[in-house]
Scaffold this motif. Structure first.
Motif, short mmCIF file in Angstrom:
data_model
loop_
_atom_site.label_atom_id
_atom_site.label_comp_id
_atom_site.label_asym_id
_atom_site.label_seq_id
_atom_site.Cartn_x
_atom_site.Cartn_y
_atom_site.Cartn_z
N LEU A 22 -4.49 0.88 3.51
CA LEU A 22 -3.66 0.85 2.30
C LEU A 22 -2.90 -0.48 2.22
O LEU A 22 -2.86 -1.12 1.18
CB LEU A 22 -2.68 2.03 2.31
N VAL A 35 5.42 -0.69 -8.43
CA VAL A 35 4.69 0.44 -7.83
C VAL A 35 5.52 1.71 -8.01
O VAL A 35 6.72 1.72 -7.74
CB VAL A 35 4.46 0.21 -6.32
N ASP A 37 5.59 5.28 -6.36
CA ASP A 37 5.10 6.05 -5.21
C ASP A 37 5.55 7.49 -5.40
O ASP A 37 6.71 7.82 -5.17
CB ASP A 37 5.66 5.45 -3.91
N ASP A 45 5.12 4.47 2.86
CA ASP A 45 4.38 3.44 2.12
C ASP A 45 5.32 2.56 1.30
O ASP A 45 5.12 1.35 1.20
CB ASP A 45 3.36 4.08 1.18
N TYR A 98 1.07 -0.07 -10.64
CA TYR A 98 0.37 0.73 -9.62
C TYR A 98 1.05 2.09 -9.54
O TYR A 98 2.27 2.18 -9.58
CB TYR A 98 0.48 0.09 -8.22
N LEU A 100 0.90 5.24 -6.80
CA LEU A 100 0.41 5.60 -5.47
C LEU A 100 0.63 7.08 -5.22
O LEU A 100 1.74 7.59 -5.41
CB LEU A 100 1.13 4.77 -4.40
N ASP A 102 -0.18 9.31 -2.03
CA ASP A 102 -0.66 9.36 -0.66
C ASP A 102 -0.45 10.76 -0.09
O ASP A 102 0.68 11.23 0.02
CB ASP A 102 0.09 8.32 0.19
N VAL A 133 -3.81 4.61 -7.00
CA VAL A 133 -4.30 4.60 -5.63
C VAL A 133 -4.09 6.00 -5.04
O VAL A 133 -2.97 6.47 -4.94
CB VAL A 133 -3.55 3.55 -4.78
#
Length: 188
Positions: A22, A35, A37, A45, A98, A100, A102, A133
């Motif tokens: 990653l 980003v 998250d 992250d 982005y 994310l 995860d 992602v």
């Protein structure tokens, strides 16, 4: 309202370091950008991405995890802000370069519709050029369900599909485990 992870996160850095794959993926971008998250927990992250120069917003329902992440962000003067909220109630994806996710999806029967609905919502509301992602355990039918859900949304191209082993080590207890993971990245 306390959530289960509030208790787990009493152990700082519970899940260890981010996946090297990653970090390698995000290190390719000279222009860092913003980003989001989702389900950031303690910032496993989010913190490294902010250290790399990304402007990061992390959302999680754990007050304990977000407090730890925000404390670290303040200590290191990072461009990182944690918000305690339900990720399923967030809808402002348009402002991010982005998104994310995860280890967010398990696709258990009771959560399947909710989780696939979140993926569809994100993919339909991101701006052109945004990368989403996904890092997901490559067990059972999880990757197939994720791919099928992504494929229902038109106008997205896959730019990464990488498989890797994730090795978790707990130095305190000596416990170690290896899990197969997939990182799938799509762009609108």
């Amino acid at each position: 309202m306390a959530v289960a992870y509030d208790n787990y996160y009493k152990t700082e850095n519970l899940f260890g370091e981010p996946y090297p794959e990653l970090i390698a993926f995000f290190s390719k971008f000279a222009k860092k950008g913003k980003v989001l998250d989702l389900g950031c927990g303690q910032g496993r992250d989010a913190i490294p991405l902010a250290r790399m120069g990304f402007d990061v917003v992390g959302i999680d329902n754990s007050k304990v995890g977000i407090a730890q992440m925000n404390r670290m962000a303040k200590t290191e003067n990072l461009t990182l802000r944690g918000i305690v909220s339900d990720i399923y109630m967030f809808h402002d994806y348009i402002n991010y370069d982005y998104v994310l996710l995860d280890s967010m999806f398990h696709f258990e029967k009771k959560d399947l519709k909710k989780e696939t609905g979140l993926i569809k919502n994100i993919l339909s509301k991101i701006k052109k050029g945004c990368l989403v992602v996904f890092c997901i355990q490559d067990t059972g039918k999880k990757v197939t369900i994720l791919n099928d859900t992504i494929n229902t949304q038109e106008g997205h191209k896959r730019i990464a599909d990488e498989k890797f082993p994730y090795v978790y080590k707990d130095d305190e207890s000596g416990h170690s485990s290896t899990t197969k993971y997939s990182m799938i990245v799509v762009e609108k």
